[in-house]
Design a protein around this motif. Structure first.
Motif, PDB file in Angstrom:
ATOM      1  N   GLY A 110       0.765  -1.445  -0.225  1.00  0.00           N
ATOM      2  CA  GLY A 110       0.220  -0.265  -0.573  1.00  0.00           C
ATOM      3  C   GLY A 110       0.671   0.914   0.253  1.00  0.00           C
ATOM      4  N   THR A 111       1.695   1.006   0.690  1.00  0.00           N
ATOM      5  CA  THR A 111       2.653   2.734   0.861  1.00  0.00           C
ATOM      6  C   THR A 111       2.856   2.390  -0.441  1.00  0.00           C
ATOM      7  OG1 THR A 111       3.035   1.485   3.477  1.00  0.00           O
ATOM      8  CG2 THR A 111       4.440   3.160   1.813  1.00  0.00           C
ATOM      9  N   PHE A 112       3.793   1.537  -1.026  1.00  0.00           N
ATOM     10  CA  PHE A 112       4.569   1.593  -2.385  1.00  0.00           C
ATOM     11  C   PHE A 112       3.661   2.106  -3.458  1.00  0.00           C
ATOM     12  CE2 PHE A 112       5.716   0.018  -6.551  1.00  0.00           C
ATOM     13  CZ  PHE A 112       6.997   0.487  -6.579  1.00  0.00           C
ATOM     14  N   LEU A 113       2.713   1.681  -3.529  1.00  0.00           N
ATOM     15  CA  LEU A 113       1.542   1.762  -4.820  1.00  0.00           C
ATOM     16  C   LEU A 113       1.081   3.763  -4.200  1.00  0.00           C
ATOM     17  CD1 LEU A 113      -1.413  -0.847  -4.517  1.00  0.00           C
ATOM     18  CD2 LEU A 113       0.448  -0.335  -6.588  1.00  0.00           C
ATOM     19  N   SER A 114       1.145   4.159  -3.029  1.00  0.00           N
ATOM     20  CA  SER A 114       0.953   5.554  -2.591  1.00  0.00           C
ATOM     21  C   SER A 114       2.013   6.063  -3.293  1.00  0.00           C
ATOM     22  CB  SER A 114       0.778   5.871  -1.327  1.00  0.00           C
ATOM     23  OG  SER A 114       0.349   6.754  -0.662  1.00  0.00           O
ATOM     24  N   ASP A 115       3.250   5.477  -3.164  1.00  0.00           N
ATOM     25  CA  ASP A 115       3.952   7.056  -3.494  1.00  0.00           C
ATOM     26  C   ASP A 115       4.609   6.789  -4.787  1.00  0.00           C
ATOM     27  OD1 ASP A 115       5.343   6.785  -0.482  1.00  0.00           O
ATOM     28  OD2 ASP A 115       6.663   5.671  -0.578  1.00  0.00           O
ATOM     29  N   LEU A 116       4.135   6.373  -5.785  1.00  0.00           N
ATOM     30  CA  LEU A 116       3.901   6.004  -7.211  1.00  0.00           C
ATOM     31  C   LEU A 116       2.475   6.891  -7.267  1.00  0.00           C
ATOM     32  CD1 LEU A 116       3.545   2.077  -8.467  1.00  0.00           C
ATOM     33  CD2 LEU A 116       5.255   3.755  -9.153  1.00  0.00           C
ATOM     34  N   THR A 117       1.024   6.721  -6.346  1.00  0.00           N
ATOM     35  CA  THR A 117       0.368   8.042  -6.545  1.00  0.00           C
ATOM     36  C   THR A 117       0.329   9.256  -6.915  1.00  0.00           C
ATOM     37  OG1 THR A 117      -1.291   5.967  -5.570  1.00  0.00           O
ATOM     38  CG2 THR A 117      -2.191   8.551  -6.826  1.00  0.00           C
ATOM     39  N   PHE A 118       1.755   9.944  -5.595  1.00  0.00           N
ATOM     40  CA  PHE A 118       2.165  10.884  -5.486  1.00  0.00           C
ATOM     41  C   PHE A 118       3.658  10.984  -5.912  1.00  0.00           C
ATOM     42  CE2 PHE A 118      -1.394   9.837  -2.139  1.00  0.00           C
ATOM     43  CZ  PHE A 118      -1.859  10.920  -2.407  1.00  0.00           C
ATOM     44  N   SER A 119       4.003  10.088  -6.479  1.00  0.00           N
ATOM     45  CA  SER A 119       5.023  10.241  -7.202  1.00  0.00           C
ATOM     46  C   SER A 119       5.083  12.047  -8.364  1.00  0.00           C
ATOM     47  CB  SER A 119       5.647   9.038  -8.372  1.00  0.00           C
ATOM     48  OG  SER A 119       4.734   9.664  -9.196  1.00  0.00           O
ATOM     49  N   SER A 120       6.071  12.772  -8.826  1.00  0.00           N
ATOM     50  CA  SER A 120       5.908  14.041  -9.407  1.00  0.00           C
ATOM     51  C   SER A 120       5.931  13.788 -10.872  1.00  0.00           C
ATOM     52  CB  SER A 120       7.488  14.075  -8.992  1.00  0.00           C
ATOM     53  OG  SER A 120       8.869  13.688  -9.809  1.00  0.00           O
ATOM     54  N   LYS A 121       5.585  12.894 -11.095  1.00  0.00           N
ATOM     55  CA  LYS A 121       5.886  12.289 -12.471  1.00  0.00           C
ATOM     56  C   LYS A 121       4.501  11.033 -12.299  1.00  0.00           C
ATOM     57  CE  LYS A 121       8.444  14.867 -14.403  1.00  0.00           C
ATOM     58  NZ  LYS A 121       7.924  16.165 -15.630  1.00  0.00           N
ATOM     59  N   ARG A 122       3.680  11.268 -13.251  1.00  0.00           N
ATOM     60  CA  ARG A 122       2.776  10.374 -12.842  1.00  0.00           C
ATOM     61  C   ARG A 122       2.546   8.908 -13.822  1.00  0.00           C
ATOM     62  NH1 ARG A 122      -3.572  12.377 -13.183  1.00  0.00           N
ATOM     63  NH2 ARG A 122      -2.615  12.671 -10.719  1.00  0.00           N
ATOM     64  N   PHE A 123       2.365   7.714 -13.195  1.00  0.00           N
ATOM     65  CA  PHE A 123       2.772   5.928 -13.455  1.00  0.00           C
ATOM     66  C   PHE A 123       0.613   5.316 -13.705  1.00  0.00           C
ATOM     67  CE2 PHE A 123       6.583   6.907 -11.815  1.00  0.00           C
ATOM     68  CZ  PHE A 123       7.638   6.978 -13.060  1.00  0.00           C
ATOM     69  N   LEU A 124       0.916   5.306 -14.168  1.00  0.00           N
ATOM     70  CA  LEU A 124      -1.031   4.231 -14.728  1.00  0.00           C
ATOM     71  C   LEU A 124      -0.407   3.022 -14.291  1.00  0.00           C
ATOM     72  CD1 LEU A 124      -3.624   4.750 -15.518  1.00  0.00           C
ATOM     73  CD2 LEU A 124      -3.052   3.909 -18.044  1.00  0.00           C
TER      74      LEU A 124
END
Length: 452
Positions: A143-157
């Motif tokens: 969950g933490t990893f997916l959250s960090d992906l969500t709020f990263s400076s660039k967007r990953f889908l």
């Protein structure tokens, strides 16, 4: 004597009335009518001005709407530029994902990048890079990893998430991501912070051989056996930089450079030419030569590991290797604190001897510069080599070595042979070592012995 006309009072009144009528007619004809015409003209002009004013107000109102829409479009453009990639630049994407991985406890042993392709987003065709990330960890770590992906400076889908439960209670699975670029959607010059891979071959020779320089062939060092103080050793080349899939990466935008195949080398046909410009302020910065995708593993501790490096002058940068253990921990190994030689030099050191750390995956060469400094230059790199002691030379030549392969869904003996040997023709060797036949059914999760 003239005869005098006497007018009666009534006639005088009529004459006065006639004069008044004539004066009124003249006033109406020459004054009032003209004034009325002038007033009409002014009224018409006034109406025309009102019409023009209405048109101007309409245009101004539309301009305000256009300015507002333009401002909103600029905001959208800035949002896209902030959240999406200017170009599909694999080193930049690797850099960002590595930062996220390093800041999380989720175990991610590797990342797999697909060939960039085009994808339709609504009516827009944009370039897309697919990334597959295998993982292992707890619900909270995922969950933490997916959250960090969500709020990263660039967007990953995240377009696919596969999860299953391991025997130890952890979650295992794979995350499939897409990264999109806007380079063909938004016009204009977009500056990229990071530097891309450069794989062109530079033909010219940049240096004159120095005194004492001599070229050696690959056969002189690859698998070479020699004796030092009565102990027989063998030297093995892990990476010769003859292929592609090598990239330049950095720890910050203040570190720039590139890598390219170079036609002058210590061994073989090519070396790797590395340009770097490192600027630091209050912390150390690094430039990385990345070959994560090459899957270079050390299964047990060698007596030494090193790389051939060609320098053109002194540099304060520290050279070293970065490894990764099975738990995803980073292990840095310093090779040389500063560069103080000209020409080719084999720089080496002893790797960690703790067998519990192995197998180690060799991922990168790093160039590190201390804080509040700056430096730039060019260094050539050639064969990365390791040494192992041998009890007996002939015994070692006859000794077999093996590795293991975890069967994946859909694997066949021929496909496994092609994966590990590069040819389908060696499937019979796999059959022999594992007691299989042509009719044997392979099950996902089964472990096969692979002769090296």
């Amino acid at each position: 004597m003239k005869k005098r006309i006497n007018l009666s009072k009534k006639e005088k009144n009529l004459l006065i009335l006639l004069l008044l009528v004539m004066l009124l007619w003249l006033f109406y004809r020459f004054v009032f009518t003209r004034q009325s015409i002038k007033i009409s003209e002014l009224e018409q002009e006034k109406n025309n001005y009102y019409n023009e004013l209405f048109k101007i107000d309409t245009i101004l109102a539309r301009d305000k709407t256009i300015i507002k829409e333009w401002s909103e479009l600029n905001e959208d453009v800035r949002y896209i530029q902030d959240k999406y990639f200017a170009v599909i630049d694999q080193p930049e994407i690797m850099h960002m994902l590595n930062d996220i991985v390093d800041s999380n406890s989720l175990k991610i042993p590797s990342m797999y990048f697909k060939v960039p392709d085009y994808e339709m987003l609504g009516d827009i065709e944009t370039k897309c890079l697919g990334i597959s990330i295998p993982f292992e960890g707890s619900y909270g770590e995922l969950g933490t990893f997916l959250s960090d992906l969500t709020f990263s400076s660039k967007r990953f889908l995240v377009n696919q998430l596969t999860i299953s439960k391991a025997d130890n209670g952890n979650l295992i699975g794979q995350i499939s991501l897409n990264a999109y670029s806007y380079d063909e959607i938004i016009d204009g010059n977009i500056d990229s912070t990071y530097n891309t891979e450069v794989q062109k071959v530079i033909k010219e020779d940049p240096f004159i051989p120095y005194e004492g320089y001599s070229a050696e062939s690959v056969e002189d060092v690859y698998g070479e056996d020699y004796q030092i103080d009565g102990e027989i050793k063998t030297r093995i080349t892990l990476e010769d930089f003859e292929g592609d899939d090598i990239f330049f990466m950095s720890t910050s935008p203040d570190v720039t450079g590139k890598v390219s195949k170079f036609s002058s080398s210590k061994h073989g046909k090519y070396s790797l030419r590395t340009e770097f410009f490192i600027y630091t302020e209050n912390k150390e910065e690094r430039a990385y030569i990345v070959f994560d995708d090459k899957d270079i593993f050390l299964k047990y501790p060698p007596t030494s590991i090193g790389v051939w490096a060609h320098s053109y002058g002194y540099s304060p940068v520290t050279l070293g290797f970065r490894f990764q253990d099975q738990e995803g921990n980073k292990v840095d190994l310093e090779l040389s604190k500063g560069v103080n030689w000209i020409g080719w030099e084999f720089i080496e050191t002893m790797p960690p001897q703790d067998i519990n750390l192995y197998p180690l995956k060799l991922q990168r060469i790093y160039l590190e510069l201390g804080k509040n400094k700056d430096d730039y230059g060019v260094i050539l790199f050639d064969n990365i080599e390791i040494e192992y002691p041998l009890r007996d030379n002939e015994e070692q030549k006859q000794e077999k070595s093996f590795s293991f392969y975890l069967v994946q869904y859909g694997d066949t003996l021929e496909s496994i042979s092609e994966k590990v040997y590069g040819t389908k023709l060696k499937y019979k060797e796999i059959m022999k070592e594992n007691g299989l036949s042509n009719n044997s059914c392979l099950e996902a999760g089964e472990i096969l012995v692979i002769p090296n």
